[in-house]
Design an enzyme around this catalytic site. Structure first.
Site, PDB file in Angstrom:
ATOM      1  N   LYS A   1       0.844  -1.194   0.000  1.00  0.00           N
ATOM      2  CA  LYS A   1       0.000   0.000   0.000  1.00  0.00           C
ATOM      3  C   LYS A   1       0.873   1.235   0.000  1.00  0.00           C
ATOM      4  O   LYS A   1       1.979   1.233   0.544  1.00  0.00           O
ATOM      5  CB  LYS A   1      -0.913   0.026   1.241  1.00  0.00           C
ATOM      6  CG  LYS A   1      -2.051  -0.971   1.209  1.00  0.00           C
ATOM      7  CD  LYS A   1      -2.955  -0.765   2.421  1.00  0.00           C
ATOM      8  CE  LYS A   1      -4.129  -1.728   2.397  1.00  0.00           C
ATOM      9  NZ  LYS A   1      -5.037  -1.518   3.560  1.00  0.00           N
TER      10      LYS A   1
ATOM     11  N   ASP B   1      15.497   6.857  -6.925  1.00  0.00           N
ATOM     12  CA  ASP B   1      14.885   6.252  -5.733  1.00  0.00           C
ATOM     13  C   ASP B   1      15.397   4.836  -5.512  1.00  0.00           C
ATOM     14  O   ASP B   1      14.622   3.924  -5.214  1.00  0.00           O
ATOM     15  CB  ASP B   1      13.357   6.249  -5.862  1.00  0.00           C
ATOM     16  CG  ASP B   1      12.663   6.113  -4.503  1.00  0.00           C
ATOM     17  OD1 ASP B   1      13.321   6.376  -3.469  1.00  0.00           O
ATOM     18  OD2 ASP B   1      11.476   5.755  -4.478  1.00  0.00           O
TER      19      ASP B   1
ATOM     20  N   LYS C   1      16.769   1.944  -3.578  1.00  0.00           N
ATOM     21  CA  LYS C   1      16.789   1.479  -2.191  1.00  0.00           C
ATOM     22  C   LYS C   1      16.319   0.027  -2.202  1.00  0.00           C
ATOM     23  O   LYS C   1      15.722  -0.432  -3.186  1.00  0.00           O
ATOM     24  CB  LYS C   1      15.885   2.344  -1.310  1.00  0.00           C
ATOM     25  CG  LYS C   1      14.439   2.411  -1.772  1.00  0.00           C
ATOM     26  CD  LYS C   1      13.633   3.351  -0.885  1.00  0.00           C
ATOM     27  CE  LYS C   1      12.183   3.462  -1.373  1.00  0.00           C
ATOM     28  NZ  LYS C   1      11.386   4.369  -0.525  1.00  0.00           N
TER      29      LYS C   1
ATOM     30  N   ASN D   1      12.782  -0.996  -3.450  1.00  0.00           N
ATOM     31  CA  ASN D   1      12.420  -0.838  -4.865  1.00  0.00           C
ATOM     32  C   ASN D   1      13.141  -1.831  -5.768  1.00  0.00           C
ATOM     33  O   ASN D   1      13.023  -1.741  -6.994  1.00  0.00           O
ATOM     34  CB  ASN D   1      12.709   0.586  -5.332  1.00  0.00           C
ATOM     35  CG  ASN D   1      11.692   1.575  -4.800  1.00  0.00           C
ATOM     36  OD1 ASN D   1      10.632   1.186  -4.312  1.00  0.00           O
ATOM     37  ND2 ASN D   1      12.001   2.856  -4.888  1.00  0.00           N
TER      38      ASN D   1
END
Length: 460
Positions: A34, A153, A155, A158
């Site tokens: 989510k 992004d 990390k 991901n």
């Protein structure tokens, strides 16, 4: 007309066009995650091409996105990038469609889960394990950069693994297109612990920020936490901009050098104009840390991953966080209505992959897999699990590499401290082909490290 074949004309054989994809084409199976703008579901396609196949469905609420012009731009960029970029280590977009109030991205289902989950279980990675993941990630980043896209992004959350254990970059919501040599952008975005100083300083950044994040990720893999963390965002930012980089004594020389060139070296990109010169190292050859990688085999996914998920079926969700998968999957009613002008920004969102069946190349394997033998059983983040065994004794390292936590505690007095006032040339490990047949990378003992910062940990 004698002898001619007669064909009855109907809607089944005339102007069939592309498949009409809509939410009803998919059966919701599980919740996978989510976010602020929506959910990610595991779904099964129930009609049309690829019926019966398992996918991941990302659902975004238009009303939440259109509130902010940057969010709208990022969402459109994510959709466009996923269509444009096809690479073995980047998630495949299969379909994109929309309803009055929602956007839907249908992506390949990556049953290996997040690399974050694997890192939490292992505690830290041995260098050859980290090398494999970093090499696949660097190839994905290099491909994006060639297309003028910066990721911004990077990390563990991901980076996902497919059913065979290979890397797949996901979540392109913070990507920026059209960033070529000499071009910079100024958006403040990313995850603080992995953000480069030039983003934090808002001084303008380019593709170099992805190599910084790769270095921060490498440090996280090898030590158990990103290089700079604080009690809050401000303290973390201060450390990134001002503090020394600590290199644990157990790292090999090759690992230390690569960390200096990424985490440490690119720290100076915001102090002086970053030029192509600083990235020369990437373009002239791969770093010695990757000396055992055959890049051609790696790209073809012929290199055996260090970890293969143990999966019971094609829809297995055991590698995902149970706090999500235990929830009842519900795609809330689409009762919001946007004005016609607001909906105009999402024109052209619909997409069907050129050949859906070609995108489902990899057959799922039900053969039981043996997990990586590099697991550290005494790690505070290691969970006992059937099929795992203690790591075998490694040659040349004494009686055992699995000492008690007290014996393995790091002597911080011997940790190398690097002052940011020193100068260093920056580089990035873009992949090139290296000669095959080199001996396997030497192993080294790792200490048990302190827990990852609480906000970076998963409640397993």
């Amino acid at each position: 007309m004698e002898g001619c074949e007669k064909i009855e004309i109907s809607e089944d054989n005339v102007n069939m066009g592309a498949e009409n994809i809509r939410p009803e084409c998919f059966e919701l199976l599980r919740v996978l995650g989510k976010g602020g703008y929506g959910k990610v579901f595991q779904v099964r396609k129930v009609v049309g091409a690829a019926a019966g196949k398992i996918f991941a469905m990302k659902v975004l609420k238009k009303a939440m996105i259109v509130r902010n012009a940057k969010d709208t731009a990022h969402t459109k960029a994510e959709r466009n990038i996923l269509e444009e970029v096809k690479h073995p280590f980047i998630v495949d977009l299969i379909y994109a469609f929309q309803t009055g109030g929602k956007l839907y991205l249908i992506l390949e289902y990556l049953s290996g889960g997040e690399l974050f989950m694997q890192l939490e279980r292992e505690g830290i990675f041995m260098e050859d394990t980290a090398c494999f993941y970093l090499a696949e990630i660097s190839m994905a980043l290099g491909h994006l950069h060639q297309k003028g896209i910066i990721y911004r992004d990077l990390k563990p959350e991901n980076i996902m693994l497919n059913s065979h254990g290979h890397v797949k970059l996901t979540d392109f919501g913070l990507c920026k297109e059209s960033i070529h040599d000499g071009t910079v952008t100024h958006t403040f975005c990313g995850t603080i612990e992995y953000m480069a100083p030039e983003i934090l300083m808002r001084s303008g950044h380019n593709r170099a920020v992805d190599w910084w994040s790769l270095g921060a990720l490498m440090y996280d893999m090898l030590t158990g936490a990103p290089p700079f963390t604080g009690e809050n965002r401000k303290k973390t930012i201060d450390k990134i901009l001002k503090c020394k980089l600590s290199l644990p004594p157990y790292l090999t020389q090759e690992a230390r050098d690569l960390l200096k060139r990424t985490v440490f070296g690119l720290m100076f990109a915001w102090m002086a104009t970053l030029s192509n010169k600083l990235l020369n190292y990437a373009e002239t050859g791969a770093h010695p840390f990757f000396r055992h990688i055959n890049w051609e085999d790696l790209l073809a996914r012929k290199v055996e991953p260090p970890f293969k998920p143990i999966l019971q079926s094609a829809d297995d969700v055991s590698q995902f966080d149970s706090k999500f998968t235990s929830q009842t999957p519900v795609d809330s009613p689409d009762d919001s209505t946007l004005s016609e002008s607001a909906n105009q920004v999402f024109l052209g969102f619909t997409y069907v992959a050129p050949s859906v069946l070609d995108n489902i190349k990899e057959k799922f394997s039900y053969e039981p897999k043996i997990r990586s033998p590099r697991r550290i059983m005494d790690s505070p983040r290691t969970l006992p699990s059937p099929g795992w065994a203690r790591s075998p004794l490694l040659p040349g390292l004494g009686p055992s590499v699995l000492q008690s936590p007290q014996e393995q505690a790091m002597d911080m007095s011997s940790v190398e401290q690097m002052d940011i006032t020193s100068s260093s040339e920056a580089s990035a490990p873009l992949p090139i082909r290296q000669p095959a047949g080199i001996n396997q990378m030497k192993q080294q003992a790792y200490p048990v490290v302190a827990k990852r910062p609480e906000h970076l940990r998963m409640n397993l």
